[in-house]
Design a protein around this motif. Structure first.
Motif, PDB file in Angstrom:
ATOM      1  N   GLN A   1       0.800  -1.218   0.000  1.00 38.31           N
ATOM      2  CA  GLN A   1       0.000   0.000   0.000  1.00 38.31           C
ATOM      3  C   GLN A   1       0.837   1.274   0.000  1.00 38.31           C
ATOM      4  O   GLN A   1       0.541   2.209  -0.732  1.00 38.31           O
ATOM      5  N   TRP A   2       1.873   1.349   0.825  1.00 37.43           N
ATOM      6  CA  TRP A   2       2.628   2.588   0.966  1.00 37.43           C
ATOM      7  C   TRP A   2       4.045   2.432   0.435  1.00 37.43           C
ATOM      8  O   TRP A   2       5.005   2.927   1.005  1.00 37.43           O
ATOM      9  N   SER A   3       4.176   1.751  -0.671  1.00 38.54           N
ATOM     10  CA  SER A   3       5.481   1.512  -1.262  1.00 38.54           C
ATOM     11  C   SER A   3       5.856   2.629  -2.232  1.00 38.54           C
ATOM     12  O   SER A   3       4.999   3.177  -2.926  1.00 38.54           O
ATOM     13  N   PRO A   4       7.149   2.999  -2.304  1.00 33.52           N
ATOM     14  CA  PRO A   4       7.586   4.015  -3.262  1.00 33.52           C
ATOM     15  C   PRO A   4       7.350   3.615  -4.716  1.00 33.52           C
ATOM     16  O   PRO A   4       7.285   4.468  -5.589  1.00 33.52           O
ATOM     17  N   LEU A   5       7.250   2.328  -4.986  1.00 31.27           N
ATOM     18  CA  LEU A   5       6.979   1.864  -6.336  1.00 31.27           C
ATOM     19  C   LEU A   5       5.574   1.273  -6.394  1.00 31.27           C
ATOM     20  O   LEU A   5       5.100   0.663  -5.443  1.00 31.27           O
ATOM     21  N   THR A   6       4.935   1.457  -7.531  1.00 26.60           N
ATOM     22  CA  THR A   6       3.604   0.900  -7.749  1.00 26.60           C
ATOM     23  C   THR A   6       3.719  -0.375  -8.568  1.00 26.60           C
ATOM     24  O   THR A   6       4.176  -0.340  -9.716  1.00 26.60           O
ATOM     25  N   GLY A   7       3.353  -1.496  -7.975  1.00 26.48           N
ATOM     26  CA  GLY A   7       3.380  -2.753  -8.716  1.00 26.48           C
ATOM     27  C   GLY A   7       2.237  -2.803  -9.718  1.00 26.48           C
ATOM     28  O   GLY A   7       1.096  -2.490  -9.384  1.00 26.48           O
ATOM     29  N   ILE A   8       2.546  -3.158 -10.962  1.00 25.95           N
ATOM     30  CA  ILE A   8       1.510  -3.197 -11.995  1.00 25.95           C
ATOM     31  C   ILE A   8       1.282  -4.598 -12.545  1.00 25.95           C
ATOM     32  O   ILE A   8       0.229  -4.875 -13.123  1.00 25.95           O
ATOM     33  N   ASN A   9       2.252  -5.487 -12.359  1.00 24.78           N
ATOM     34  CA  ASN A   9       2.071  -6.837 -12.901  1.00 24.78           C
ATOM     35  C   ASN A   9       3.077  -7.778 -12.252  1.00 24.78           C
ATOM     36  O   ASN A   9       4.237  -7.410 -12.026  1.00 24.78           O
ATOM     37  N   THR A  10       2.630  -8.980 -11.928  1.00 30.87           N
ATOM     38  CA  THR A  10       3.516 -10.018 -11.414  1.00 30.87           C
ATOM     39  C   THR A  10       3.119 -11.353 -12.029  1.00 30.87           C
ATOM     40  O   THR A  10       1.976 -11.539 -12.440  1.00 30.87           O
ATOM     41  N   SER A  11       4.070 -12.265 -12.079  1.00 36.09           N
ATOM     42  CA  SER A  11       3.759 -13.615 -12.540  1.00 36.09           C
ATOM     43  C   SER A  11       4.728 -14.595 -11.883  1.00 36.09           C
ATOM     44  O   SER A  11       5.858 -14.243 -11.546  1.00 36.09           O
ATOM     45  N   VAL A  12       4.247 -15.821 -11.686  1.00 32.86           N
ATOM     46  CA  VAL A  12       5.066 -16.897 -11.122  1.00 32.86           C
ATOM     47  C   VAL A  12       4.813 -18.144 -11.951  1.00 32.86           C
ATOM     48  O   VAL A  12       3.676 -18.605 -12.076  1.00 32.86           O
ATOM     49  N   GLU A  13       5.877 -18.697 -12.518  1.00 34.32           N
ATOM     50  CA  GLU A  13       5.734 -19.851 -13.412  1.00 34.32           C
ATOM     51  C   GLU A  13       6.817 -20.877 -13.109  1.00 34.32           C
ATOM     52  O   GLU A  13       7.989 -20.522 -12.901  1.00 34.32           O
ATOM     53  N   ARG A  14       6.442 -22.141 -13.074  1.00 37.29           N
ATOM     54  CA  ARG A  14       7.405 -23.215 -12.842  1.00 37.29           C
ATOM     55  C   ARG A  14       8.182 -23.506 -14.129  1.00 37.29           C
ATOM     56  O   ARG A  14       7.601 -23.654 -15.200  1.00 37.29           O
ATOM     57  N   VAL A  15       9.529 -23.596 -13.992  1.00 35.49           N
ATOM     58  CA  VAL A  15      10.391 -23.929 -15.113  1.00 35.49           C
ATOM     59  C   VAL A  15      11.422 -24.955 -14.640  1.00 35.49           C
ATOM     60  O   VAL A  15      11.630 -25.139 -13.440  1.00 35.49           O
ATOM     61  N   ILE A  16      12.064 -25.605 -15.579  1.00 39.76           N
ATOM     62  CA  ILE A  16      13.139 -26.544 -15.270  1.00 39.76           C
ATOM     63  C   ILE A  16      14.436 -25.993 -15.864  1.00 39.76           C
ATOM     64  O   ILE A  16      14.526 -25.747 -17.072  1.00 39.76           O
ATOM     65  N   GLN A  17      15.435 -25.793 -15.001  1.00 40.10           N
ATOM     66  CA  GLN A  17      16.744 -25.318 -15.453  1.00 40.10           C
ATOM     67  C   GLN A  17      17.676 -26.528 -15.590  1.00 40.10           C
ATOM     68  O   GLN A  17      17.864 -27.288 -14.639  1.00 40.10           O
ATOM     69  N   VAL A  18      18.237 -26.704 -16.764  1.00 31.52           N
ATOM     70  CA  VAL A  18      19.087 -27.865 -17.033  1.00 31.52           C
ATOM     71  C   VAL A  18      20.526 -27.412 -17.241  1.00 31.52           C
ATOM     72  O   VAL A  18      20.795 -26.457 -17.982  1.00 31.52           O
ATOM     73  N   PHE A  19      21.456 -28.080 -16.553  1.00 30.28           N
ATOM     74  CA  PHE A  19      22.886 -27.865 -16.747  1.00 30.28           C
ATOM     75  C   PHE A  19      23.483 -29.186 -17.227  1.00 30.28           C
ATOM     76  O   PHE A  19      23.603 -30.139 -16.456  1.00 30.28           O
TER      77      PHE A  19
END
Length: 245
Positions: free
Chosen positions: A196-214
């Motif tokens: 609510q009282w943050s200096p930045l205004t969040g406009i969009n977020t996302s969370v997605e599962r991925v697989i990182q391969v080495f």
């Protein structure tokens, strides 16, 4: 009913309530002892068949950029972690019908989840303040620590002078890969009702599962990670500083 009988009944009721409270306390103590004896903090749940699935849900409560590095965002959040540990299950009827208990995390296995590619890699992701989790008789575990995510952002300036930030980070186990652990988001976005009282205004977020391969790491077919994206806009020319948890 005379005053004397009222006093006697009240006294008896108080004694019964005290005995029930004492019995419940004894059951809780016995259950805590049994859970400690059954648990090994260095062995992950279900290690003989793979490993646990950890569900992650995040809620933002602070978002700002660092003054000394304008392309770095710092997000304060609450992180709800849920998984099942069969070693921590019990039969409620054997412990006074207790179906849930609070347990110190120092005495149990917890997932080594952290932020990959952090802009502040030496600072722990989770706060040490929340040192108690909740365990249910089914073996389900809920831990909700506060956390601080410090990540690099891509900055652009719009036609109206607004500064737009887009930050991306990867959240997951630092050591365990598939099938030793699995990680899934409980929601495709990050909760922002507390922002609510943050200096930045969040406009969009996302969370997605991925697989990182080495390919150069033998024996690991990939690391399950959560790809976390946060987009925000600066509010005018307000001064921003470091987020303090």
């Amino acid at each position: 009913m005379g005053l004397g009988k009222v006093v006697i009944l009240c006294t008896m009721a108080a004694l019964v309530a005290g005995q029930e409270k004492s019995a419940r306390s004894a059951m809780t103590t016995a259950l805590l002892r049994d859970l400690r004896n059954a648990n090994d903090i260095y062995v992950r749940p279900g290690a003989d068949i793979g490993g646990p699935t950890v569900w992650v849900n995040m809620h933002l409560f602070g978002l700002e950029k660092l003054k000394e590095r304008t392309n770095v965002l710092q997000a304060g959040m609450s992180v709800d972690l849920r998984w099942n540990d069969p070693r921590l299950s019990w039969s409620p009827e054997e412990f006074g019908n207790l179906t849930t208990i609070f347990f110190p995390i120092k005495d149990m296995w917890i997932p080594d989840i952290t932020i990959w590619q952090s802009a502040d890699p030496l600072t722990p992701f989770f706060s040490k303040e929340q040192d108690i989790c909740q365990i249910f008789s089914t073996g389900d575990v809920v831990w909700a620590p506060k956390a601080r995510m410090t990540v690099y952002s891509n900055m652009t300036v719009g036609a109206n002078g607004e500064v737009h930030h887009r930050a991306r980070a990867y959240l997951g186990s630092w050591m365990l890969g598939v099938p030793q652990i699995d990680i899934h988001p409980s929601s495709p976005t990050i909760g922002s009702t507390m922002l609510q009282w943050s200096p930045l205004t969040g406009i969009n977020t996302s969370v997605e599962r991925v697989i990182q391969v080495f390919n150069e790491i033998p024996g690991i077919s990939g690391y399950p990670l959560l790809e976390v994206t946060i987009e925000a806009i600066e509010r005018g020319n307000e001064t921003t500083g470091e987020l303090i948890q």
